[in-house]
Enzyme design. Structure first.
Site, PDB file in Angstrom:
ATOM      1  N   HIS A 168      39.254 -12.621  27.932  1.00 17.99           N
ATOM      2  CA  HIS A 168      38.194 -13.525  27.489  1.00 17.99           C
ATOM      3  C   HIS A 168      38.738 -14.865  27.058  1.00 17.99           C
ATOM      4  O   HIS A 168      39.941 -15.050  26.869  1.00 17.99           O
ATOM      5  CB  HIS A 168      37.326 -12.891  26.396  1.00 17.99           C
ATOM      6  N   CYS A 192      42.369  -7.519  22.925  1.00 17.74           N
ATOM      7  CA  CYS A 192      42.038  -8.181  24.183  1.00 17.74           C
ATOM      8  C   CYS A 192      43.130  -9.160  24.598  1.00 17.74           C
ATOM      9  O   CYS A 192      44.037  -9.464  23.830  1.00 17.74           O
ATOM     10  CB  CYS A 192      40.710  -8.918  24.051  1.00 17.74           C
TER      11      CYS A 192
END
Length: 173
Positions: free
Chosen positions: A128, A148
């Site tokens: 992301h 992430c």
């Protein structure tokens, strides 16, 4: 002789106003028409990711990781980024981190390992952008996510456009 009703006149006026001078919205997403990405290779220790088509590197990116970057993700909340083979499995155009692309963590082995300890393996591991929160955190700490892999907002726009579901993601220590 034809006499338009008030409603017909109002609708006509609205149509004229809508067509005149209304700025057209910019396309929300980038497009990609190059060779297909057939694999993503992530080297956590080097903080380097490569999008490949066959053996050809199409793009490479530096990135940040989870707030505990060393080691394989095992449990929900451990702040680690997984290691091993996963697959692109979802796309989120409304991510709070600009855009996000999900990977298939946890796999069956990850679930079984966590279950041995009566724990949950975690999930929602993504590539992301930074979005508003990451732009605040990233300058202070490169590794700030819950597990992430993060790139800049502009870079995730490219990645989002280039990837398709099912692309293998190999994450090395």
């Amino acid at each position: 002789m034809f006499h338009p009703t008030r409603r017909q006149l109002s609708l006509s006026l609205l149509a004229v106003l809508a067509a005149c001078g209304t700025p057209q919205p910019r396309p929300q997403f980038k497009t990609y028409s190059g060779p297909p990405v057939t694999q993503i290779v992530v080297y956590k220790g080097q903080r380097r990711m490569h999008l490949l088509s066959g053996r050809t590197v199409l793009k490479s990116y530096d990135f940040g990781l989870g707030n505990q970057p060393v080691g394989h993700k095992q449990f929900d909340g451990d702040g680690k980024t997984p290691e091993g083979l996963y697959y692109v499995d979802r796309f989120n155009p409304r991510s709070r981190y600009h855009l996000s692309v999900g990977i298939s963590y946890p796999n069956e082995r990850d679930k079984a390992y966590a279950a041995q300890f009566g724990r949950h393996p975690g999930g929602d591991i993504m590539f992301h952008g930074r979005g508003p929160e990451g732009n605040r955190l990233a300058p202070k700490n490169r590794d700030w996510t819950a597990g992430c892999i993060t790139v800049t907002d502009e870079e995730i726009e490219d990645i989002y456009a280039m990837l398709r579901p099912g692309v293998p993601v190999m994450i090395y220590p």
